[in-house]
Scaffold this active site. Structure first.
Site, short mmCIF file in Angstrom:
data_model
loop_
_atom_site.label_atom_id
_atom_site.label_comp_id
_atom_site.label_asym_id
_atom_site.label_seq_id
_atom_site.Cartn_x
_atom_site.Cartn_y
_atom_site.Cartn_z
N CYS A 8 0.79 -1.18 -0.09
CA CYS A 8 -0.15 0.10 -0.05
C CYS A 8 0.97 1.28 -0.02
O CYS A 8 2.04 1.04 -0.19
CB CYS A 8 -1.06 0.05 1.22
SG CYS A 8 -0.18 0.03 2.64
N ARG A 14 -3.21 -0.57 5.62
CA ARG A 14 -3.82 -1.61 4.70
C ARG A 14 -3.03 -2.75 4.48
O ARG A 14 -3.36 -4.11 4.42
CB ARG A 14 -4.34 -0.89 3.34
CG ARG A 14 -5.48 0.09 3.55
CD ARG A 14 -5.74 0.59 2.35
NE ARG A 14 -4.52 1.39 1.91
CZ ARG A 14 -4.48 2.30 0.89
NH1 ARG A 14 -5.52 2.19 -0.11
NH2 ARG A 14 -3.17 2.82 0.50
N ASP A 123 -8.38 3.90 1.72
CA ASP A 123 -7.39 4.36 2.51
C ASP A 123 -7.70 4.80 3.79
O ASP A 123 -8.10 5.86 4.06
CB ASP A 123 -6.15 5.14 2.12
CG ASP A 123 -4.86 5.22 2.82
OD1 ASP A 123 -4.75 5.00 4.14
OD2 ASP A 123 -3.93 5.56 2.34
P1 4NP Z 1 -1.72 3.01 4.09
O1 4NP Z 1 -2.26 4.38 4.80
O2 4NP Z 1 -1.36 3.12 2.66
O3 4NP Z 1 -2.94 2.00 4.16
O4 4NP Z 1 -0.48 2.57 5.07
C1 4NP Z 1 -1.08 5.44 4.51
C2 4NP Z 1 -0.43 5.72 5.63
C3 4NP Z 1 0.23 6.77 5.84
C4 4NP Z 1 0.37 7.78 4.55
C5 4NP Z 1 -0.40 7.38 3.72
C6 4NP Z 1 -1.29 6.12 3.52
N1 4NP Z 1 1.28 8.71 4.62
O5 4NP Z 1 1.00 9.48 3.86
O6 4NP Z 1 2.00 8.98 5.65
#
Ligand code: 4NP
Length: 154
Positions: A8, A14, A123
């Site tokens: 992800c 995720r 997300d």
């Molecule tokens: P993930 O969610 O892709 O589901 O782990 C996110 C966690 C952090 C960030 C973006 C998406 N971020 O930009 O820090």
């Protein structure tokens, strides 16, 4: 050995949820020693960080075992190491291909492409809704296992 890498954007919500949910299903089927299951980010934002507290909380309440971990970023070498590289949304797929190059061996897919209603997994970093994300990931993992069974990988 079947090697699966869930991917992800940040590797704190995720993809680690998918890693631990999929591990739980595989272990309950007694297939733990047939798989290597990991997860990774496409961005550098959260490298080294543990799972987001919202994701941890959801896994705890669903009785899914998980361990302390550090977010890592997918590398171009991972393309050769893994059999399945599974993103959560279209943007993940674009970013994965930017890092590993062309998908010559057809290893890259989106988790809910294995379901009857292919779609992105939202997300929770942005939506704050870990329940919807959990349910979508569970659906995707179960459908992916069905796919592996149908294709006689397991
Ligand atoms: P993930 O969610 O892709 O589901 O782990 C996110 C966690 C952090 C960030 C973006 C998406 N971020 O930009 O820090």
């Amino acid at each position: 050995m079947i090697r699966v890498l869930f991917v992800c954007l940040g590797n704190i919500c995720r993809s680690p949820m998918a890693e631990f949910i999929f591990k739980d299903i595989i272990n309950k089927k007694g297939l733990g020693d047939k798989f290597e299951i990991k997860s990774a980010a496409t961005s550098y934002e959260e490298i080294g960080n543990d799972i987001h507290y919202g994701a941890k909380d959801k896994l705890l309440h669903k009785n899914i075992p998980f361990s302390k971990r550090k977010a890592t970023r997918i590398t171009s070498e991972d393309y050769n190491s893994y059999n399945f590289i599974i993103g959560m949304d279209d943007s993940n797929i674009r970013n994965i291909k930017r890092i590993v190059g062309e998908d010559v061996d057809n290893k890259i897919s989106k988790l809910l492409d294995y379901s009857d209603s292919p779609r992105d997994i939202a997300d929770p970093w942005y939506t704050g809704n870990f329940e919807i994300t959990y349910n979508d990931i569970l659906e995707g993992c179960n459908c992916f296992i069905k796919y592996l069974e149908e294709k006689k990988y397991i």
